[in-house]
Design a protein around this motif. Structure first.
Motif, PDB file in Angstrom:
ATOM      1  N   GLY A   1     -11.357 -10.316  -1.762  1.00  0.00           N
ATOM      2  CA  GLY A   1     -10.155 -11.130  -1.759  1.00  0.00           C
ATOM      3  C   GLY A   1     -10.439 -12.501  -1.173  1.00  0.00           C
ATOM      4  O   GLY A   1     -11.542 -12.774  -0.689  1.00  0.00           O
ATOM      5  N   GLY A   2      -9.478 -13.371  -1.203  1.00  0.00           N
ATOM      6  CA  GLY A   2      -9.629 -14.712  -0.663  1.00  0.00           C
ATOM      7  C   GLY A   2      -8.500 -15.598  -1.136  1.00  0.00           C
ATOM      8  O   GLY A   2      -7.580 -15.154  -1.822  1.00  0.00           O
TER       9      GLY A   2
ATOM     10  N   GLY B   1     -22.671 -25.239  -9.783  1.00  0.00           N
ATOM     11  CA  GLY B   1     -21.852 -25.492  -8.608  1.00  0.00           C
ATOM     12  C   GLY B   1     -20.729 -24.486  -8.451  1.00  0.00           C
ATOM     13  O   GLY B   1     -20.402 -23.734  -9.355  1.00  0.00           O
ATOM     14  N   CYS B   2     -20.135 -24.472  -7.255  1.00  0.00           N
ATOM     15  CA  CYS B   2     -19.071 -23.525  -6.945  1.00  0.00           C
ATOM     16  C   CYS B   2     -17.883 -23.754  -7.872  1.00  0.00           C
ATOM     17  O   CYS B   2     -17.321 -24.845  -7.912  1.00  0.00           O
ATOM     18  CB  CYS B   2     -18.627 -23.699  -5.500  1.00  0.00           C
ATOM     19  N   ASP B   3     -17.492 -22.735  -8.595  1.00  0.00           N
ATOM     20  CA  ASP B   3     -16.449 -22.915  -9.591  1.00  0.00           C
ATOM     21  C   ASP B   3     -15.618 -21.651  -9.712  1.00  0.00           C
ATOM     22  O   ASP B   3     -16.030 -20.702 -10.386  1.00  0.00           O
ATOM     23  CB  ASP B   3     -17.056 -23.248 -10.947  1.00  0.00           C
ATOM     24  N   PRO B   4     -14.443 -21.610  -9.093  1.00  0.00           N
ATOM     25  CA  PRO B   4     -13.953 -22.586  -8.109  1.00  0.00           C
ATOM     26  C   PRO B   4     -14.243 -22.102  -6.693  1.00  0.00           C
ATOM     27  O   PRO B   4     -14.743 -20.991  -6.514  1.00  0.00           O
ATOM     28  CB  PRO B   4     -12.448 -22.576  -8.385  1.00  0.00           C
ATOM     29  N   GLU B   5     -13.905 -22.875  -5.705  1.00  0.00           N
ATOM     30  CA  GLU B   5     -14.214 -22.533  -4.322  1.00  0.00           C
ATOM     31  C   GLU B   5     -13.185 -21.560  -3.759  1.00  0.00           C
ATOM     32  O   GLU B   5     -11.984 -21.724  -3.946  1.00  0.00           O
ATOM     33  CB  GLU B   5     -14.255 -23.791  -3.464  1.00  0.00           C
TER      34      GLU B   5
ATOM     35  N   THR C   1      -8.705 -18.427  -8.004  1.00  0.00           N
ATOM     36  CA  THR C   1      -8.873 -17.077  -8.546  1.00  0.00           C
ATOM     37  C   THR C   1     -10.335 -16.676  -8.519  1.00  0.00           C
ATOM     38  O   THR C   1     -11.217 -17.470  -8.854  1.00  0.00           O
ATOM     39  CB  THR C   1      -8.358 -17.023  -9.993  1.00  0.00           C
ATOM     40  N   ILE C   2     -10.582 -15.446  -8.100  1.00  0.00           N
ATOM     41  CA  ILE C   2     -11.949 -14.929  -8.145  1.00  0.00           C
ATOM     42  C   ILE C   2     -12.232 -14.463  -9.564  1.00  0.00           C
ATOM     43  O   ILE C   2     -11.618 -13.522 -10.055  1.00  0.00           O
ATOM     44  CB  ILE C   2     -12.136 -13.789  -7.133  1.00  0.00           C
ATOM     45  N   LYS C   3     -13.185 -15.145 -10.216  1.00  0.00           N
ATOM     46  CA  LYS C   3     -13.469 -14.865 -11.618  1.00  0.00           C
ATOM     47  C   LYS C   3     -14.596 -13.862 -11.799  1.00  0.00           C
ATOM     48  O   LYS C   3     -14.629 -13.095 -12.741  1.00  0.00           O
ATOM     49  CB  LYS C   3     -13.827 -16.158 -12.352  1.00  0.00           C
ATOM     50  N   ARG C   4     -15.613 -13.915 -10.897  1.00  0.00           N
ATOM     51  CA  ARG C   4     -16.785 -13.057 -11.092  1.00  0.00           C
ATOM     52  C   ARG C   4     -17.483 -12.827  -9.770  1.00  0.00           C
ATOM     53  O   ARG C   4     -17.371 -13.628  -8.827  1.00  0.00           O
ATOM     54  CB  ARG C   4     -17.756 -13.704 -12.095  1.00  0.00           C
TER      55      ARG C   4
ATOM     56  N   VAL D   1     -19.721 -14.961  -4.758  1.00  0.00           N
ATOM     57  CA  VAL D   1     -18.400 -15.089  -5.352  1.00  0.00           C
ATOM     58  C   VAL D   1     -18.348 -16.312  -6.258  1.00  0.00           C
ATOM     59  O   VAL D   1     -18.768 -17.407  -5.866  1.00  0.00           O
ATOM     60  CB  VAL D   1     -17.322 -15.188  -4.255  1.00  0.00           C
ATOM     61  N   ASN D   2     -17.835 -16.111  -7.468  1.00  0.00           N
ATOM     62  CA  ASN D   2     -17.676 -17.195  -8.446  1.00  0.00           C
ATOM     63  C   ASN D   2     -18.971 -17.976  -8.664  1.00  0.00           C
ATOM     64  O   ASN D   2     -18.964 -19.204  -8.795  1.00  0.00           O
ATOM     65  CB  ASN D   2     -16.556 -18.145  -8.024  1.00  0.00           C
ATOM     66  N   ASN D   3     -20.101 -17.294  -8.651  1.00  0.00           N
ATOM     67  CA  ASN D   3     -21.385 -17.893  -8.977  1.00  0.00           C
ATOM     68  C   ASN D   3     -21.764 -19.046  -8.039  1.00  0.00           C
ATOM     69  O   ASN D   3     -22.378 -20.020  -8.445  1.00  0.00           O
ATOM     70  CB  ASN D   3     -21.371 -18.404 -10.424  1.00  0.00           C
ATOM     71  N   CYS D   4     -21.391 -18.910  -6.786  1.00  0.00           N
ATOM     72  CA  CYS D   4     -21.633 -19.983  -5.828  1.00  0.00           C
ATOM     73  C   CYS D   4     -22.503 -19.473  -4.685  1.00  0.00           C
ATOM     74  O   CYS D   4     -22.055 -18.617  -3.913  1.00  0.00           O
ATOM     75  CB  CYS D   4     -20.313 -20.516  -5.290  1.00  0.00           C
TER      76      CYS D   4
END
Length: 580
Positions: free
Chosen positions: A166-167, A137-141, A171-174, A205-208
């Motif tokens: 950006g966003g 799941g989205c982590d984090p959104e 925090t954008i992790k990956r 973004v963030n594996n989502c």
């Protein structure tokens, strides 16, 4: 159950299985029926009890897997290790990477990798794996996703482009470019456009899978650079100066990188199209005359996505002259008389008067322009005021006897003090009564300074005689062309283009440089031939005219005029001091 009891139970089960009398190594507990073929161990309930797992606290549980012995292959072999956590009231098992809780409301651990968010060691189906319950799941959104590109334009096939995402919201992790199979940590990812035209990249973004952004990069084809050139204004400088050099290319698409070298050694951090040379502290050589100098070779490697080319070797002569403290430093050259016979070497100041502290060889080093016989009262500055302020001067407006002090100089406080005095009338002097303030030809080669208070040079230095200036060329008063006379005392090398207001001049021998400082015309106050001619006062008078003085001059054509071609004392010329 404490940690030691749990370990003993595991040991008992292991021994029990290892020494079971069944050939198939299968065990049935609680019944006489044999276990099923697919079972190693079966426990048949007697309807009055169940299997009790080791009861451990979270601290006791972690003591197993954080022990120094529980690493590497043992952590892998420990997969399936199961306990009941009395702190969380959950059954937990070790999956080889982390403890997994089986409680309904237990929180999922943070994603260990993009394709294994539940941490069981198996990739999700979205990533080509076979784990049906790992949805990652989205982590984090992230909301309001934006992208910026570096460089911002001019994309070339094969040339790297960095995409920054950006966003807001978290925090954008990956970031991932292939749906989570591989990822880059942080909020940047680098791509290399592979084709001419539009190259499209979808970034997760963030594996989502629901958090994606598409970036289109239009790339052009790359063509090779054909050549590169390093240049500067002048290949000569002092140790206290700085010089800016530029690398330019010919042909090919835009350059993407530069690398500078001094004598074949890469300069750390020098990666732009310009390079600032700061030679202070550089190790120099000492020649037979005692001068400290070195020719250094500067090159630059210029690259684009297609190729790299190495520039020409640009040679800069670096001469020791202190640290720019305003003092004159000695440079010694050979000398000859008019017959070509050797004279004792002559030691000149490293710079023209007024240029002792100039730090940029590309803009300065010209120095001041003196009227013959005057001291440094301010008139010598190239931007000094003139007298008369508007009208042309003549013999009635120049300095009169009652306006001069005991040394023949304009009195301090007089209207003419510190001003460049004009005169359009013969004998073209700045003062009414002729007086040989700098010399009188009684000693032609190395005269004793008869009026020391009029010496514009600092203590220990003086204005050279005409024969001293001529001695560094071919001696005597005859004009000559550089390199054509066998009597030439030193090599003369032309530096610079000798165009108006350019940094140009001649390097004499290995270390002495005379810039083309031009002149200030005494009849009009106009600057003339700056960058195209060098004009240097001597302390000698011209015996034929009696009231005029000798100057040493040269031009960009390579002709040297040892006795000058203009000589009115009202003119402003350069002064290069010589050691007394």
């Amino acid at each position: 159950m404490n940690l030691h009891k749990g370990r003993r139970l595991l040991a008992v089960i292991t021994v029990f299985l290892a020494f079971s009398p069944l050939i198939r190594a299968q065990v049935m507990v609680g019944a006489v029926d044999p276990p099923q073929d697919f079972s190693i161990l079966e426990i048949e309930s007697n309807e009055s009890g169940g299997l009790r797992l080791p009861h451990l606290t979270t601290e006791q549980r972690d003591a197993i897997t954080t022990h120094t012995g529980f690493t590497g292959i043992k952590a892998e072999l420990g997969r399936g290790l199961t306990i009941f956590n009395i702190d969380t009231k959950c059954v937990e098992y070790w999956n080889g990477l982390t403890w997994i809780a089986n409680c309904e409301n237990s929180a999922k651990p943070e994603c260990i990798e993009p394709c294994d968010c539940d941490g069981d060691g198996f990739k999700s189906q979205d990533c080509g794996g076979d784990d049906p319950d790992d949805k990652d799941g989205c982590d984090p959104e992230i909301t309001g996703i934006t992208t910026t590109l570096t460089p911002s334009s001019g994309y070339v096939v094969g040339e790297p482009v960095t995409i920054t995402v950006g966003g807001s919201g978290a925090t954008i992790k990956r970031l991932s470019l292939d749906g989570g199979k591989t990822f880059s940590l942080g909020n940047t990812v680098t791509v290399n456009p592979a084709k001419v035209g539009v190259n499209s990249y979808t970034i997760m973004v963030n594996n989502c899978p629901t958090q994606t952004v598409t970036v289109n990069i239009t790339a052009k084809t790359c063509t090779k650079i054909t050549s590169a050139k390093v240049s500067s204004c002048l290949p000569y400088m002092f140790t206290y100066q700085t010089m800016n050099l530029t690398a330019t290319k010919s042909g090919g698409t835009a350059a993407t990188s530069y690398r500078w070298y001094i004598d074949g050694v890469a300069v750390q951090g020098a990666t732009g199209d310009t390079f600032t040379l700061r030679p202070r502290g550089m190790e120099l050589n000492t020649d037979a005359l005692g001068n400290k100098w070195k020719d250094i070779k500067i090159t630059c490697e210029v690259s684009n996505a297609c190729n790299m080319v190495k520039s020409n070797e640009y040679t800069v002569t670096v001469v020791y002259a202190g640290d720019g403290d305003g003092r004159l430093y000695p440079i010694t050259v050979n000398a000859v008389d008019e017959n070509g016979d050797a004279l004792p070497p002559l030691t000149f100041a490293h710079a023209n008067l007024g240029a002792e502290t100039d730090t940029d060889p590309c803009k300065n080093m010209l120095g001041d322009l003196y009227q013959w016989g005057r001291v440094a009262d301010g008139h010598q500055k190239r931007t000094s005021l003139t007298w008369p302020l508007s009208d042309e001067g003549d013999n009635t407006t120049i300095a009169q006897d009652d306006e001069l002090d005991s040394n023949g100089q304009v009195k301090y406080g007089n209207d003419k003090y510190g001003k460049f005095i004009k005169n359009t009338k013969n004998p073209y002097d700045w003062r009414s009564t002729e007086q040989h303030l700098w010399g009188n030809n009684t000693q032609e080669y190395n005269p004793t300074w008869t009026m020391p208070d009029n010496n514009p040079c600092p203590r220990g230095w003086k204005v050279p005689s005409q024969k001293q200036l001529s001695a560094i060329f071919i001696g005597g008063k005859a004009n000559g062309v550089i390199g054509t006379s066998p009597n030439q005392a030193n090599t003369w090398i032309k530096l610079g283009p000798f165009t108006t207001n350019s940094a140009s001049g001649y390097k004499i021998a290995d270390a002495l440089y005379l810039p083309a400082g031009g002149e200030r015309i005494g009849t009009t106050d106009l600057m003339n031939r700056v960058g195209t001619s060098g004009n240097y006062w001597s302390s000698s008078v011209r015996t034929l005219e009696g009231v005029n003085s000798s100057a040493f001059a040269f031009s960009g054509s390579g002709t040297v005029y040892p006795n000058g071609y203009t000589y009115g004392r009202v003119d402003g010329y350069s002064v290069r001091c010589v050691k007394e």
